[in-house]
Write a protein that holds these residues in place. Sequence first.
Motif, mmCIF file in Angstrom:
data_model
loop_
_atom_site.group_PDB
_atom_site.id
_atom_site.type_symbol
_atom_site.label_atom_id
_atom_site.label_comp_id
_atom_site.label_asym_id
_atom_site.label_seq_id
_atom_site.Cartn_x
_atom_site.Cartn_y
_atom_site.Cartn_z
ATOM 1 N N LYS A 303 1.131 -1.431 0.381
ATOM 2 C CA LYS A 303 -0.079 0.050 -0.160
ATOM 3 C C LYS A 303 0.937 1.629 -0.100
ATOM 4 O O LYS A 303 0.427 2.629 -0.646
ATOM 5 N N HIS A 304 1.958 1.271 0.755
ATOM 6 C CA HIS A 304 3.104 2.612 0.805
ATOM 7 C C HIS A 304 3.853 1.749 -0.262
ATOM 8 O O HIS A 304 4.649 3.684 -1.239
ATOM 9 N N ASN A 305 4.597 1.083 -0.849
ATOM 10 C CA ASN A 305 6.095 0.940 -1.942
ATOM 11 C C ASN A 305 5.686 0.538 -3.505
ATOM 12 O O ASN A 305 6.495 0.762 -4.303
ATOM 13 N N ARG A 306 4.542 0.657 -3.425
ATOM 14 C CA ARG A 306 3.515 -0.357 -4.450
ATOM 15 C C ARG A 306 4.151 -0.658 -5.464
ATOM 16 O O ARG A 306 4.265 -1.476 -6.286
ATOM 17 N N LYS A 307 4.897 -1.988 -4.471
ATOM 18 C CA LYS A 307 5.756 -3.062 -4.873
ATOM 19 C C LYS A 307 5.203 -4.870 -5.185
ATOM 20 O O LYS A 307 3.900 -4.674 -3.949
ATOM 21 N N PHE A 308 5.514 -5.340 -5.727
ATOM 22 C CA PHE A 308 5.417 -6.820 -6.023
ATOM 23 C C PHE A 308 5.597 -7.945 -6.941
ATOM 24 O O PHE A 308 6.891 -7.481 -7.930
ATOM 25 N N TYR A 309 5.721 -9.361 -6.753
ATOM 26 C CA TYR A 309 6.954 -10.293 -7.056
ATOM 27 C C TYR A 309 6.143 -11.272 -7.591
ATOM 28 O O TYR A 309 5.109 -11.117 -7.560
ATOM 29 N N ILE A 310 6.765 -11.517 -8.932
ATOM 30 C CA ILE A 310 6.369 -12.800 -9.728
ATOM 31 C C ILE A 310 7.081 -13.441 -10.065
ATOM 32 O O ILE A 310 8.871 -13.531 -9.586
ATOM 33 N N TYR A 311 6.945 -14.603 -10.577
ATOM 34 C CA TYR A 311 7.521 -15.918 -10.795
ATOM 35 C C TYR A 311 7.301 -16.572 -12.583
ATOM 36 O O TYR A 311 6.311 -16.994 -11.950
ATOM 37 N N TYR A 312 8.215 -16.039 -12.792
ATOM 38 C CA TYR A 312 7.916 -17.231 -14.579
ATOM 39 C C TYR A 312 8.511 -17.760 -14.831
ATOM 40 O O TYR A 312 9.672 -17.845 -14.830
ATOM 41 N N SER A 313 8.553 -18.067 -16.005
ATOM 42 C CA SER A 313 9.467 -18.771 -17.422
ATOM 43 C C SER A 313 9.673 -18.777 -18.801
ATOM 44 O O SER A 313 8.153 -17.771 -18.807
ATOM 45 N N TYR A 314 10.419 -18.202 -18.791
ATOM 46 C CA TYR A 314 11.250 -17.539 -19.748
ATOM 47 C C TYR A 314 12.233 -17.710 -20.566
ATOM 48 O O TYR A 314 13.286 -19.233 -19.856
ATOM 49 N N VAL A 315 12.371 -17.855 -21.465
ATOM 50 C CA VAL A 315 14.089 -17.761 -22.622
ATOM 51 C C VAL A 315 14.804 -17.338 -22.506
ATOM 52 O O VAL A 315 14.718 -16.046 -23.394
ATOM 53 N N ARG A 324 12.544 -17.010 -13.728
ATOM 54 C CA ARG A 324 12.448 -15.924 -13.225
ATOM 55 C C ARG A 324 12.002 -14.893 -11.765
ATOM 56 O O ARG A 324 10.822 -15.648 -12.221
ATOM 57 N N ILE A 325 12.345 -14.863 -10.759
ATOM 58 C CA ILE A 325 12.078 -14.147 -9.236
ATOM 59 C C ILE A 325 12.115 -12.846 -10.050
ATOM 60 O O ILE A 325 13.278 -12.342 -9.845
ATOM 61 N N SER A 326 11.271 -11.436 -10.017
ATOM 62 C CA SER A 326 11.174 -10.535 -10.578
ATOM 63 C C SER A 326 10.578 -9.872 -9.506
ATOM 64 O O SER A 326 9.683 -10.168 -9.005
ATOM 65 N N GLU A 327 11.090 -7.889 -9.254
ATOM 66 C CA GLU A 327 10.116 -7.048 -8.430
ATOM 67 C C GLU A 327 9.597 -6.188 -9.722
ATOM 68 O O GLU A 327 10.308 -6.254 -11.051
ATOM 69 N N PHE A 328 8.139 -5.983 -9.319
ATOM 70 C CA PHE A 328 7.289 -5.210 -9.741
ATOM 71 C C PHE A 328 7.021 -3.676 -9.548
ATOM 72 O O PHE A 328 6.749 -4.271 -8.388
ATOM 73 N N LYS A 329 6.376 -2.855 -9.623
ATOM 74 C CA LYS A 329 5.839 -1.353 -9.186
ATOM 75 C C LYS A 329 4.973 -0.931 -10.063
ATOM 76 O O LYS A 329 4.547 -1.120 -11.105
ATOM 77 N N VAL A 330 3.544 -0.775 -9.139
ATOM 78 C CA VAL A 330 2.698 -0.437 -9.747
ATOM 79 C C VAL A 330 2.740 1.068 -10.315
ATOM 80 O O VAL A 330 3.408 2.005 -9.275
ATOM 81 N N PHE A 331 1.954 1.875 -10.876
ATOM 82 C CA PHE A 331 2.204 2.955 -11.205
ATOM 83 C C PHE A 331 1.681 3.852 -10.186
ATOM 84 O O PHE A 331 0.487 3.828 -9.166
ATOM 85 N N ALA A 332 2.559 4.883 -9.655
ATOM 86 C CA ALA A 332 1.678 5.792 -8.602
ATOM 87 C C ALA A 332 0.317 6.444 -8.397
ATOM 88 O O ALA A 332 -0.353 7.081 -8.516
ATOM 89 N N THR A 333 -0.195 6.938 -10.202
ATOM 90 C CA THR A 333 -0.997 7.798 -11.024
ATOM 91 C C THR A 333 -1.992 6.403 -10.854
ATOM 92 O O THR A 333 -3.283 7.177 -11.326
#
Length: 786
Positions: A303-315, A324-333
């Motif tokens: 709610k404060h830092n807008r961060k979330f994490y995902i786990y997916y297959s890729y080449v 790959r495990i990655s961090e993303f952010k939600v748009f502030a707007t």
Amino acid sequence: MNRTYFKDGQNSYTSDLSKPPVEKVNIWPPSSRFAIAISSPTFFFCLSVSLLCQAGTLWGHPQCLDYGPPFQPPFHLEFCSAYETFGCCNQDKDNNIAAKYWEIMDYIDPQGHKLCGGYIKDILCQECSPYAAHLYDAENPQTPLRNLPGLCFDYCSEFHFYCHSAITLLTNDKHIQECCEKNKTRFCNLLNIQDQDYCYPNVLKNTDLNHNLGSLVEDPKGCLQLCLTEFANGLRNPVLMLHANDNTHRMFVAEQVGIVWVYFPDGSLLEEPFLDIKKIVLATPWIGDERGFLGMAFHPKHKHNRKFYIYYSYVDKKKVEKIRISEFKVFATDINKADPHSERGLLEIEEPAANHNGGQLLFGLDGYLYLFIGDGGKAGDPFGKFGNAQNKSTLLGKVLRIDVNGKSPDGKPYRIPPDNPFVAEPKALPEVYAYGVRNMWRCAVDRGDPVTHKGRGRIFCGDVGQNRFEEVDIIVKGGNYGWRAKEGFECYDIKLCHNSSLDDILPIFAYGHTVGKSVTGGYVYRGCESPNLNGLYVFGDFMSGQLMALQEDERENKWKKQDICIGSTKACAFPGLIATYNKFIISFAEDEAGELYFMATSYPSAYAPHGSIYKLVDPARRAPPGKCKQRPIPVKTKSKRIPFAPLAKTVLQLLNEPRTTNTSSTSTVTTATISSKKPRKTASQKSFTRLSSVKPTVSGKKKQAKGSEIKLEPPEETIKTPMVSQPSLATSLPDREDSLLYIAQKKLLPKKTAAAKEKKQKKKRARSKKLLLNTRELPMGQKESK
């Protein structure tokens, strides 16, 4: 004694009826007879005995006048105290009924108090009965509501004999007064219920009806009877659903192809996806392919830092398949939109095979991120001397724990929690939290008992087995879960199994492949709406479609399993409830209020839009009205909001359909739920139209390894269900005749009828006759031209 009163009796029986016009009537006149409160002449006709005979035997289950299950009142009931432990009244309704009673009794003399007070109270209090809906003909919202409850004939006769004059306090319907004032039998026949077990007061004396009233309903085999509501449909292998814990009560649903959608509590969704990374996610349309978008978790302070994490297959660029495990952010707007350019990679692990990719991400109560990694694939964990799972120097076959709030001194984009169990072990990787796991598919953190908080923080996981057993585990720090030495409770690798240093943690439950062949881990129910489910661990099996529950027995330190059955017509005859679901159970979910859902598809391909989401409902008991009311924070949306369009028919809709000559039984599990009508496309389905023409990215290095075992297998047997059509296949599906898809498609096709076979035989005979008459002999091996 003659007195006048302002008649307000019609409102005394059902709280949602409007008051009649004020008029003066006499009570206790020598010639007064009886009356029954019926709202109109039309309803009088509907109450005929013939109609009661048609509907009476179909229902008869605990249900209140608001069409919901009964409940345990949160406070003591002063007036209708017979129903204070279980029924359909809270304290406010009980007080309202008491007020109505005293309003009526104010116009009755002392002798009438003694003779009729008990009768009037009993009749008024039937609104509180757990069988109130049946007593008032209210099981079906489409039928008119009675004003007086169904009374057994003998009881009605006594009431009429002693208190017939009091009935005029309860109705202003002159048609009923005229038809019944001279005929006690006709009056009591109108009030009577065909099924004498359910009329008052017999319903109180029936031990079968009142045995375990309010407890979870079980069938004769001990299977728990639960029901469902449809939450979403038209999804392509929905692999997860989760909330952001931000009081908006939004749900984020991820499809295996790499798209995440935003849903609201009413089932509506946003037309624009929350996240779309399908171009980089490795997913194919092959049935059973485990690669794709597999995991997601919101930061505890999202709610404060807008961060979330995902786990997916890729080449990668070198054509090497990885997770790959990655961090993303939600748009502030826009909190409904992730920034696709905000990706920060945390961890990449090379996958030696296409299966056993794991995929769970979750945050524990300690604030650390837990990652559940598969053993690398193929079959039997054939990597190295002991396999990947028992080798603590590799990340495969492990539960990892990392701190995403910072970087480590050696340059890693995360920190190692200082109390990780193997940080001091030279050959062990410091990320390892537990090991010896095969392919954990779906794990969850227990919220704990709402009152005592017991169990809070436990992590439950389903670990998919090799070829004999599936298991459920509770994860503990430093634990060895046995694979590949053991599968379930039994030895798999005999040599490793007898090693004295194994010191493995046994599962809390394991089941054989006669029950199912691929466990899907679930959740411990800690919600509000279904109190009976509190403490039950609900999970399922992907292949068999079986739903199950585990109940902890603290005395014996064991978990006892019960099957969950969906689809009892009697148990699920409530508005909005359905009794069928798609067979292949992919995942489970928990909303912000703690209610449970599961995701299932009728066709397990990442590109097939046949996935649905269902909410579990206990039809036997609910929470008191108002207790579970949520007040989500309003969310501003920039994208169009698409309303929910259900595909599944409710139990009440099916029961109201005209009967057909088809007498085949309806299975509660379906392999396809494609409506004959063309439904309006959801945002997910619109995207599917575009995706079906896109060739999936597949590494040239590895396809599914020969002889390797995958979690998503084709169905061995199709469960026949009525009114189900064969789904259309994705245009990009492989056309190899020996593929898994071809086999599954062949098994899903309907068998030829006897008439069709006979027709074919006639054509063959005619053709043979024609060939015999033809004097020209065909050359050997040449086929006759058509």
